[in-house]
Design a protein around this motif. Structure first.
Motif, PDB file in Angstrom:
ATOM      1  N   GLN A  27     -11.024  -0.871   7.412  1.00  0.00           N
ATOM      2  CA  GLN A  27      -9.670  -0.843   6.820  1.00  0.00           C
ATOM      3  C   GLN A  27      -9.273  -2.242   6.352  1.00  0.00           C
ATOM      4  O   GLN A  27      -8.135  -2.675   6.519  1.00  0.00           O
ATOM      5  N   GLY A  51      -2.706   8.458   7.223  1.00  0.00           N
ATOM      6  CA  GLY A  51      -4.144   8.681   7.084  1.00  0.00           C
ATOM      7  C   GLY A  51      -4.633   9.711   8.071  1.00  0.00           C
ATOM      8  O   GLY A  51      -3.882  10.142   8.955  1.00  0.00           O
ATOM      9  N   ASP A 181      -1.861   3.279   3.262  1.00  0.00           N
ATOM     10  CA  ASP A 181      -2.717   4.466   3.352  1.00  0.00           C
ATOM     11  C   ASP A 181      -4.078   4.083   3.914  1.00  0.00           C
ATOM     12  O   ASP A 181      -4.811   3.303   3.296  1.00  0.00           O
ATOM     13  N   ASN A 183      -7.937   4.685   4.913  1.00  0.00           N
ATOM     14  CA  ASN A 183      -9.061   5.448   4.361  1.00  0.00           C
ATOM     15  C   ASN A 183      -9.839   6.145   5.467  1.00  0.00           C
ATOM     16  O   ASN A 183      -9.835   5.676   6.619  1.00  0.00           O
ATOM     17  N   ARG A 184     -10.547   7.199   5.091  1.00  0.00           N
ATOM     18  CA  ARG A 184     -11.604   7.696   5.973  1.00  0.00           C
ATOM     19  C   ARG A 184     -12.647   6.592   6.045  1.00  0.00           C
ATOM     20  O   ARG A 184     -12.968   5.984   5.022  1.00  0.00           O
TER      21      ARG A 184
END
Length: 404
Positions: A27, A51, A181, A183-184
């Motif tokens: 991240q 998220g 936001d 992320n995966r």
């Protein structure tokens, strides 16, 4: 009677929970922004971390809370971990950091209690930080009660909200927050993190096994760590092996899809049906198999072009297999196979005999070789002149026969 060793076991997700921004996995776009905000003193009064689960939202919220109140920040913008504020945070005894789980404290009364606390400035340190987890679970009345405080918070109050479902939060709340936001996490980052933990814990792990766990985790590091612990527990000699991970996590091996596609490409219906039978006898869900097979065809399709090979998220060894099989599979076969597989998936729930439904799809796939006139079709995307009217008609009839 439990031994001391068993009592002292701490799950990896807790034991290796990041304590600084630099140790957060995957991240960087968020941790860099937060560190810069702290260093330049450009802190928002309300943050919203969104998220999927297990990607580091609450962890980042805690690190941010700890770092904001640190008395001796490092030049990199990290908490010193030694001052009074950091020490009390590490011992879960900080009076300046309050956590509220909105999943179980979602009423107006709970928010009013929080608002009452906000009125009092911190006894020591610069800020009072309120972390509200699963904030989308607040009732609409609680959201409205919270809105006024969020609109005009005292200068010493900072709110960090975390949620997996941003769309459920009122626009009036969203407009007052700085939104991040998450992320995966990419499978290669997860696998690399698991490898470093295995090294620290003196665990032997096959790289393919860690890659498989990373794929199965679907971007969630917490899920990956839980699977990692499960496989360590299973192994008597503290070795994580690929075959054992397949069994423990009940994953259908890539080899089955490669084998089945080879059989379909040669039009070998008998072996195709026997392979399906073997998969079902091993206890795999037939619908999941159909979804996996469609995914396999899609992955073969993206291997047709160098520009799209990067969309393939697999290990180097498996990537090589995909490239080899993709070279053998004509583009028209893959497009027709995806169409047949997609129809099978869509109609699966309505089928009275679901096994027969899947077998019929395999019969159509095995017959594509005869329908599509293999030898005259290119194996890669055609770049020559467009078809004339008669050729278009012939091609259309072939495809409609293949995909009734």
């Amino acid at each position: 009677m439990l031994t001391c060793g068993m009592e002292n076991f701490v799950v990896s997700a807790r034991k290796y929970r990041p304590a600084t921004f630099d140790t957060v996995v995957g991240q960087e776009h968020i941790t860099t922004t937060l560190k810069n905000a702290i260093k330049t003193n450009h802190l928002a009064q309300a943050f919203l971390f969104c998220g999927p689960r297990g990607v580091g939202k609450t962890t980042c919220a805690r690190i941010l809370a700890k770092t904001i109140n640190c008395h001796n920040l490092t030049p990199e913008g990290e908490a010193c971990n030694e001052c009074e504020s950091c020490t009390s945070f590490n011992q879960s005894a900080s009076f300046n950091i309050h956590e509220l789980d909105a999943a179980s404290n979602n009423s107006v009364e709970d928010i009013r209690n929080l608002i009452d606390q906000v009125r009092y400035p911190p006894q020591s340190g610069k800020y009072k930080i309120y972390i509200i987890d699963e904030v989308h679970m607040l009732s609409s009345a609680a959201f409205n009660a919270f809105l006024k405080t969020l609109e005009e918070p005292p200068s010493y109050a900072i709110f960090i909200l975390a949620t997996t479902e941003k769309h459920k939060i009122l626009p009036t709340i969203l407009s007052r927050c700085q939104i991040f936001d998450f992320n995966r996490i990419q499978p290669q980052h997860i696998a690399s993190h698991l490898a470093s933990i295995a090294q620290k814990e003196s665990i032997t792990a096959e790289s393919d096994a860690l890659d498989l766990i990373a794929q199965k985790a679907d971007g969630g590091l917490r899920d990956a760590l839980s699977m990692f612990d499960l496989n360590v527990t299973f192994s008597a000699d503290r070795t994580i092996r690929y075959k054992e991970v397949l069994d423990n996590l009940h994953i259908l091996d890539y080899d089955y899809y490669f084998k089945l596609t080879d059989q379909l490409l040669t039009g070998d219906l008998t072996q195709s049906l026997l392979t399906l039978d073997e998969i079902l006898r091993k206890g795999f869900d037939v619908h999941q198999f159909v979804v996996g097979l469609c995914r396999h065809f899609r992955d073969l399709l993206v291997c047709k072009d160098q520009a799209t090979v990067q969309l393939l998220q697999v290990t180097e060894n498996v990537r090589r297999q995909y490239l080899e099989q993709s070279a053998k599979a004509p583009m028209s076969f893959l497009l027709s196979a995806l169409s047949i597989g997609g129809q099978c998936d869509i109609n699966f729930k309505q089928a009275k005999d679901q096994r027969l439904h899947v077998e019929l799809a395999l019969m159509k796939l095995a017959n594509l070789r005869n329908v599509l006139d293999w030898n005259t079709l290119p194996t890669t995307a055609p770049s020559e002149a467009p078809l004339n009217g008669a050729e278009k008609k012939t091609a259309y009839h072939r495809l409609t026969e293949a995909n009734p």
